[in-house]
Scaffold this active site. Structure first.
Site, PDB file in Angstrom:
ATOM      1  N   ASP A  13       0.818  -1.221   0.000  1.00 23.39           N
ATOM      2  CA  ASP A  13       0.000   0.000   0.000  1.00 23.39           C
ATOM      3  C   ASP A  13       0.845   1.262   0.000  1.00 23.39           C
ATOM      4  O   ASP A  13       0.420   2.298   0.533  1.00 23.39           O
ATOM      5  CB  ASP A  13      -0.967   0.023   1.197  1.00 23.39           C
ATOM      6  CG  ASP A  13      -1.796  -1.243   1.285  1.00 23.39           C
ATOM      7  OD1 ASP A  13      -2.300  -1.668   0.232  1.00 23.39           O
ATOM      8  OD2 ASP A  13      -1.910  -1.809   2.375  1.00 23.39           O
ATOM      9  N   LYS A  16       2.285   2.223  -5.239  1.00 26.98           N
ATOM     10  CA  LYS A  16       3.002   1.792  -6.446  1.00 26.98           C
ATOM     11  C   LYS A  16       2.204   2.087  -7.714  1.00 26.98           C
ATOM     12  O   LYS A  16       2.749   2.505  -8.720  1.00 26.98           O
ATOM     13  CB  LYS A  16       3.298   0.278  -6.374  1.00 26.98           C
ATOM     14  CG  LYS A  16       4.256  -0.084  -5.258  1.00 26.98           C
ATOM     15  CD  LYS A  16       4.392  -1.585  -5.094  1.00 26.98           C
ATOM     16  CE  LYS A  16       3.175  -2.245  -4.499  1.00 26.98           C
ATOM     17  NZ  LYS A  16       2.864  -1.928  -3.110  1.00 26.98           N
ATOM     18  N   ASN A  38      -4.886  -9.936  -4.383  1.00 26.68           N
ATOM     19  CA  ASN A  38      -4.721  -9.408  -3.022  1.00 26.68           C
ATOM     20  C   ASN A  38      -4.243  -7.960  -3.100  1.00 26.68           C
ATOM     21  O   ASN A  38      -4.386  -7.198  -2.157  1.00 26.68           O
ATOM     22  CB  ASN A  38      -3.740 -10.263  -2.193  1.00 26.68           C
ATOM     23  CG  ASN A  38      -2.450 -10.604  -2.933  1.00 26.68           C
ATOM     24  OD1 ASN A  38      -2.312 -10.341  -4.119  1.00 26.68           O
ATOM     25  ND2 ASN A  38      -1.521 -11.217  -2.228  1.00 26.68           N
ATOM     26  N   GLY A  40      -4.139  -4.012  -4.466  1.00 23.87           N
ATOM     27  CA  GLY A  40      -5.111  -2.996  -4.904  1.00 23.87           C
ATOM     28  C   GLY A  40      -4.325  -1.760  -5.278  1.00 23.87           C
ATOM     29  O   GLY A  40      -3.866  -1.029  -4.405  1.00 23.87           O
ATOM     30  N   HIS A  41      -4.080  -1.558  -6.569  1.00 20.36           N
ATOM     31  CA  HIS A  41      -3.280  -0.412  -7.005  1.00 20.36           C
ATOM     32  C   HIS A  41      -4.224   0.711  -7.442  1.00 20.36           C
ATOM     33  O   HIS A  41      -4.961   0.573  -8.401  1.00 20.36           O
ATOM     34  CB  HIS A  41      -2.331  -0.825  -8.135  1.00 20.36           C
ATOM     35  CG  HIS A  41      -1.251  -1.764  -7.653  1.00 20.36           C
ATOM     36  ND1 HIS A  41      -0.344  -2.364  -8.474  1.00 20.36           N
ATOM     37  CD2 HIS A  41      -0.945  -2.179  -6.393  1.00 20.36           C
ATOM     38  CE1 HIS A  41       0.476  -3.120  -7.738  1.00 20.36           C
ATOM     39  NE2 HIS A  41       0.115  -3.020  -6.486  1.00 20.36           N
ATOM     40  N   GLN A 224       2.289  -5.771  -3.307  1.00 22.27           N
ATOM     41  CA  GLN A 224       2.573  -5.895  -1.874  1.00 22.27           C
ATOM     42  C   GLN A 224       3.885  -5.133  -1.557  1.00 22.27           C
ATOM     43  O   GLN A 224       4.230  -4.218  -2.284  1.00 22.27           O
ATOM     44  CB  GLN A 224       2.654  -7.343  -1.413  1.00 22.27           C
ATOM     45  CG  GLN A 224       1.320  -8.067  -1.411  1.00 22.27           C
ATOM     46  CD  GLN A 224       0.892  -8.573  -2.776  1.00 22.27           C
ATOM     47  OE1 GLN A 224       1.641  -9.204  -3.477  1.00 22.27           O
ATOM     48  NE2 GLN A 224      -0.340  -8.313  -3.141  1.00 22.27           N
ATOM     49  N   SER A 412       5.675  12.483  -3.384  1.00 22.71           N
ATOM     50  CA  SER A 412       4.265  12.509  -3.792  1.00 22.71           C
ATOM     51  C   SER A 412       3.477  13.265  -2.729  1.00 22.71           C
ATOM     52  O   SER A 412       3.633  13.026  -1.536  1.00 22.71           O
ATOM     53  CB  SER A 412       3.760  11.079  -3.942  1.00 22.71           C
ATOM     54  OG  SER A 412       2.380  11.096  -4.229  1.00 22.71           O
TER      55      SER A 412
END
Ligand code: IMP
Length: 423
Positions: A13, A16, A38, A40-41, A224, A412
């Protein structure tokens, strides 16, 4: 032409998906090398948000090739939902999405096995996303797996039935109560398989080798984070694949000497979802503030993420294991308005001060030792250049760069593509 890698340095998380999307214009091919749904981008652009689980994060750049590598495990039902969701952006996946024949499929019974295994562990559960990841990789290494290429064999259904039957026996062995209708799960699965056949199946290692010979540039996208790596993470509270740089070689068929840059992504603080040790975890107002401002809920399961200060001991370890050449610091805006910001630089462990990760991070004697920095209050999301970063934040960044001896090339400051400052 060399391959660059992009991977997470914490417990996943890190952001990426956003950075792959930002960097994609520089590459011809984006290739996912491990994990499955598994992950979630999350990508945000033009005021719209998309969450990708299996599809590489370069998919919205329509002229680029996006490859799901052999190291990935694919749930066709979830993949099809993703494809439906991105249709709004007029992405023609028949032209740009490719799947390795050697990638393994997640069967409905893999998901049930995941649920049964977790239930049987009680309070020692891993906190799995219950997407069937562990059981699918177990079948892969146990040499029982069902691969995408098997769908091209006319006897594929027999192979499916044999494996499914075996899984059902194992599920019974766990002897836990699960509510499911295998019939419903299977009818959804078989419908998804037919749709999957519309995507290009390829021998992806050959595609990548040819692309390298013709000077195409490749970005390998990890899922991940390094601390969830099956070998080097906080075992057993990890995922079932190699999330670290070596995983890109086995998950795509690229050679180690073809790797150029290794981009390491980390949050300005730390989060973890699921069970397992987390030395810098916060249970106070600072942690609650990170969770609230950072909207720290899992993109796949919606579970709240645990929050804590940045752990430099773990970050140094992850940088070394991966050979990180460039760093990218994410969600820096979340820390704006904190009066102080802490970094864990050492641990106290069994009466000693240590600067490396011990074998067992869950050891009850382990305590983080922090250095304190002055916070900053400026709204970073409005900034257009890294030259305008507040002084206290620059002190934080400079300290990390000196400690890690790796440049932080991106800061960011928000979820949108536009909220990215290059240094
Ligand atoms: P699994 O990979 O679903 O079996 O989950 C194993 C552990 O990894 C659990 O603690 C999950 O919460 C964690 N995990 C798996 N995928 C991700 C991810 O993409 N981000 C963060 N944590 C993850």
């Amino acid at each position: 032409m060399a391959v660059d890698l992009l991977l997470g340095l914490q417990w996943g998380d890190e952001g990426k998906g956003k950075i792959v999307d930002v960097l994609t214009s520089k590459y011809d091919i984006i290739a996912r090398f491990q994990g499955g749904p598994n992950a979630g981008h999350t990508l945000v652009f033009n005021e719209k948000k998309y969450v990708l689980h299996t599809i590489p994060s370069g998919i919205f750049h329509k002229e680029k090739i996006n490859l799901i590598g052999n190291g990935v495990v694919i749930d066709p039902v979830i993949l099809n939902k993703e494809i439906e969701n991105i249709k709004a952006e007029y992405v023609d996946i028949t032209k740009t999405l490719f799947i390795s024949r050697k990638a393994h499929l997640i069967l409905p019974t893999h998901r049930l096995l995941d649920a049964a295994s977790e239930k049987s562990k009680g309070k020692n559960k891993i906190g799995s996303t219950l997407k069937g990841i562990g059981p699918t990789y177990m079948d892969k290494t146990g040499r029982n797996g069902f691969r995408v290429g098997d769908l091209e064999n006319e006897n594929w259904k027999t192979k499916y039935d044999e494996l499914s039957k075996k899984h059902q026996q194992l599920i019974n062995f766990y002897n836990v109560e699960l509510n499911f209708s295998l019939e419903n799960l299977e009818s959804e699965f078989f419908a998804a398989i037919e749709k999957l056949r519309k995507i290009n199946f390829v021998d992806s290692e050959n595609l990548l080798l040819k692309s390298q010979e013709s000077d195409k540039s490749i970005l390998a996208e990890g899922a991940q984070g390094s601390l969830l790596d099956i070998d080097f993470g906080t075992y057993p509270y990890v995922t079932s694949s190699n999330t670290t740089a070596a995983g890109a070689c086995t998950g795509l068929g690229i050679s180690p000497n073809s790797i150029n840059d290794v981009f390491g992504i980390f949050k300005a603080y730390t989060t973890r979802v699921g069970s397992g040790p987390f030395p810098t975890e916060l249970f106070d107002e600072y942690g609650k503030k990170m969770s609230k401002i950072g909207n720290e809920f899992g993109a796949t399961t919606g579970r709240p993420r645990r929050c804590g200060w940045l752990d430099l001991v773990a970050l140094k370890y992850a940088c070394k294991i991966n050979g990180v050449t460039k760093l990218m610091m994410m969600k820096t805006d979340v820390l704006s308005g904190f009066d102080k910001v802490l970094i864990c630089t050492k641990y106290k462990y069994r009466g000693q001060v240590i600067e490396n990760l011990p074998y067992d991070l869950s050891d009850s004697s382990l305590e983080p030792i922090f250095e304190e920095f002055q916070g900053w209050s400026e709204d970073l999301r409005k900034l257009e250049s890294a030259d305008d970063l507040p002084e206290n934040l620059n002190n934080y960044i400079n300290f990390l760069e000196i400690q890690l001896n790796i440049p932080i090339v991106i800061v960011s400051v928000g979820p949108d593509r536009k909220e990215t400052l290059f240094r």
